[in-house]
Write a protein that holds these residues in place. Structure first.
Motif, mmCIF file in Angstrom:
data_model
loop_
_atom_site.group_PDB
_atom_site.id
_atom_site.type_symbol
_atom_site.label_atom_id
_atom_site.label_comp_id
_atom_site.label_asym_id
_atom_site.label_seq_id
_atom_site.Cartn_x
_atom_site.Cartn_y
_atom_site.Cartn_z
ATOM 1 N N PRO A 291 1.005 -1.151 -0.113
ATOM 2 C CA PRO A 291 -0.014 0.160 0.371
ATOM 3 C C PRO A 291 0.985 1.196 0.368
ATOM 4 O O PRO A 291 1.887 1.138 0.698
ATOM 5 N N LYS A 292 0.934 2.415 -0.821
ATOM 6 C CA LYS A 292 1.084 3.498 -0.987
ATOM 7 C C LYS A 292 1.741 4.136 0.456
ATOM 8 O O LYS A 292 2.220 5.118 0.774
ATOM 9 N N ASP A 293 0.534 4.244 1.797
ATOM 10 C CA ASP A 293 0.918 4.514 3.136
ATOM 11 C C ASP A 293 1.699 3.716 3.941
ATOM 12 O O ASP A 293 2.114 3.448 5.067
ATOM 13 N N ALA A 294 2.741 2.727 3.365
ATOM 14 C CA ALA A 294 3.112 1.666 3.796
ATOM 15 C C ALA A 294 4.358 1.875 4.550
ATOM 16 O O ALA A 294 4.838 2.693 4.208
ATOM 17 N N ARG A 295 4.532 1.762 6.365
ATOM 18 C CA ARG A 295 6.054 2.543 6.284
ATOM 19 C C ARG A 295 6.937 2.106 6.068
ATOM 20 O O ARG A 295 7.057 0.406 5.888
ATOM 21 N N VAL A 296 7.932 2.696 5.992
ATOM 22 C CA VAL A 296 9.417 2.791 6.147
ATOM 23 C C VAL A 296 10.792 2.573 6.788
ATOM 24 O O VAL A 296 10.802 3.445 8.220
ATOM 25 N N ILE A 297 11.547 1.512 6.363
ATOM 26 C CA ILE A 297 12.534 1.617 7.856
ATOM 27 C C ILE A 297 13.631 2.754 7.263
ATOM 28 O O ILE A 297 14.820 3.044 6.364
ATOM 29 N N VAL A 298 14.031 3.908 8.340
ATOM 30 C CA VAL A 298 14.781 4.614 7.467
ATOM 31 C C VAL A 298 16.237 3.946 8.339
ATOM 32 O O VAL A 298 16.471 4.276 9.481
ATOM 33 N N ARG A 299 17.480 3.931 7.810
ATOM 34 C CA ARG A 299 18.697 3.486 8.227
ATOM 35 C C ARG A 299 19.833 4.701 8.814
ATOM 36 O O ARG A 299 19.582 5.705 6.975
ATOM 37 N N ARG A 320 8.878 11.003 5.138
ATOM 38 C CA ARG A 320 8.287 11.929 6.626
ATOM 39 C C ARG A 320 9.042 11.292 8.265
ATOM 40 O O ARG A 320 8.317 9.977 7.797
ATOM 41 N N VAL A 321 9.567 10.962 9.660
ATOM 42 C CA VAL A 321 9.917 10.603 10.088
ATOM 43 C C VAL A 321 8.360 10.221 11.740
ATOM 44 O O VAL A 321 7.612 11.514 10.910
ATOM 45 N N VAL A 322 8.014 9.667 11.257
ATOM 46 C CA VAL A 322 6.792 8.970 12.348
ATOM 47 C C VAL A 322 7.064 8.719 13.244
ATOM 48 O O VAL A 322 6.497 8.998 14.860
#
Length: 332
Positions: A291-299, A320-322
């Motif tokens: 889905p387009k609102d899937a969360r991503v992991i920021v490294r 955008r960091v949540v």
């Protein structure tokens, strides 16, 4: 004049005799005290003191972290590089530690007439060759000499390591390093006299079931400035006043804050059949099912630090960091 007769024990002591009885307690401990002797080679004095060793370890830890980040970005996999030790050896002892055949790149130290050696272990060189040519990097280590094409592939990593080595020494002893040769036989390898002292850093590379060593060898003659000026630098630091120390701290903090850290954001994994994969051409659109609102992991570097959402800002990709992930435990 005293006419008192001397006992036999008194006569033995005066003449240096050996018939002293065991009950003569005061002399016994001194006679039995062992001598603590240590071998010292005046031709090859040990130069790496505890104070300098701590500095060397901190320098090479910087190299390890830089190499680890670079390898992860190139190999697209989980790779770990650790510093095992930094030690002084003779060059003969260094060559005896190399496998047969070895993967040793020789580099010139410009302006000094000296050379150094970078040896990449057989397991690591096999992993690099396998990955660079499309494999998984899980094959058995090669027991033969690398071909010219394989040497060129592994040399890209050797060039990066020498660049990092040059970078960590630039504040102490500026070095201009250029790879000029390759050797596969430790017996033929000869860059300095066999009895000359060298500084050897042992780095351990590991990924999955693959583990290997990297050895970095520098002749101590080109590092004299580092070993002779350490004490003077320490005295100069102690003699500075509080204002100068604060200015030094602020400069260090500013340099640290200006250091660039690579940031990556990755979507969740998804699966694709080999049939669909074989049909991909330029311009193909791959459905991920995410889905387009899937969360991503920021490294940040090699560590997962944040959870975010992907999007756009002024036509550019953005994240955008949540939420923040817990910081990993420190190794120190």
């Amino acid at each position: 004049m005293s006419t008192e007769a001397l006992s036999q024990n008194d006569i033995d002591r005066l003449l240096g005799g050996s018939s002293t009885r065991a009950d003569d307690a005061p002399d016994a401990p001194f006679a039995a005290a062992p001598l603590d002797l240590q071998v010292y080679d005046f031709r090859r004095p040990h130069r790496v003191s505890k104070e300098r060793l701590r500095t060397l370890e901190a320098m090479y830890e910087r190299l390890v972290k830089g190499l680890e980040v670079w390898l992860i970005s190139r190999m697209r996999g989980q790779i770990e590089v650790r510093l095992q030790s930094v030690e002084q050896f003779s060059f003969a002892e260094f060559t005896l530690s190399l496998p047969m055949p070895c993967t040793s790149y020789i580099f010139d130290i410009t302006g000094t007439g000296q050379k150094g050696v970078l040896d990449i272990g057989p397991e690591f060189s096999t992993f690099l060759v396998d990955r660079f040519f499309g494999g998984e990097g899980a094959g058995a280590s090669l027991t033969r000499v690398l071909t010219p094409i394989e040497r060129m592939a592994v040399r890209s990593v050797a060039d990066k390591i020498t660049a990092l080595l040059q970078e960590i020494w630039q504040d102490h002893v500026p070095l201009d390093l250029n790879i000029t040769g390759f050797e596969s036989s430790p017996e033929i390898l000869q860059v300095v006299n066999r009895e000359d002292p060298v500084l050897v850093a042992n780095l351990e590379f590991s990924t999955g079931n693959v583990s290997s060593l990297l050895l970095l060898c520098l002749p101590l003659t080109v590092l004299d400035k580092f070993f002779t000026s350490s004490g003077q630098q320490r005295l100069a630091l102690l003699s500075t006043n509080e204002r100068e120390r604060e200015q030094t701290r602020q400069r260090s903090e500013a340099a640290l804050r200006a250091t660039k850290v690579p940031i990556t954001a990755r979507l969740p994994d998804f699966r694709l059949s080999l049939r669909d994969l074989s049909q991909i051409i330029e311009g193909s659109i791959i459905p991920t099912g995410i889905p387009k609102d899937a969360r991503v992991i920021v490294r940040a570097g090699t560590q997962d630090r944040f959870i975010g959402h992907a999007g756009r800002v002024n036509g550019n990709l953005a994240v955008r960091v949540v939420d923040a992930l817990p910081s990993p435990p420190s190794n120190f």
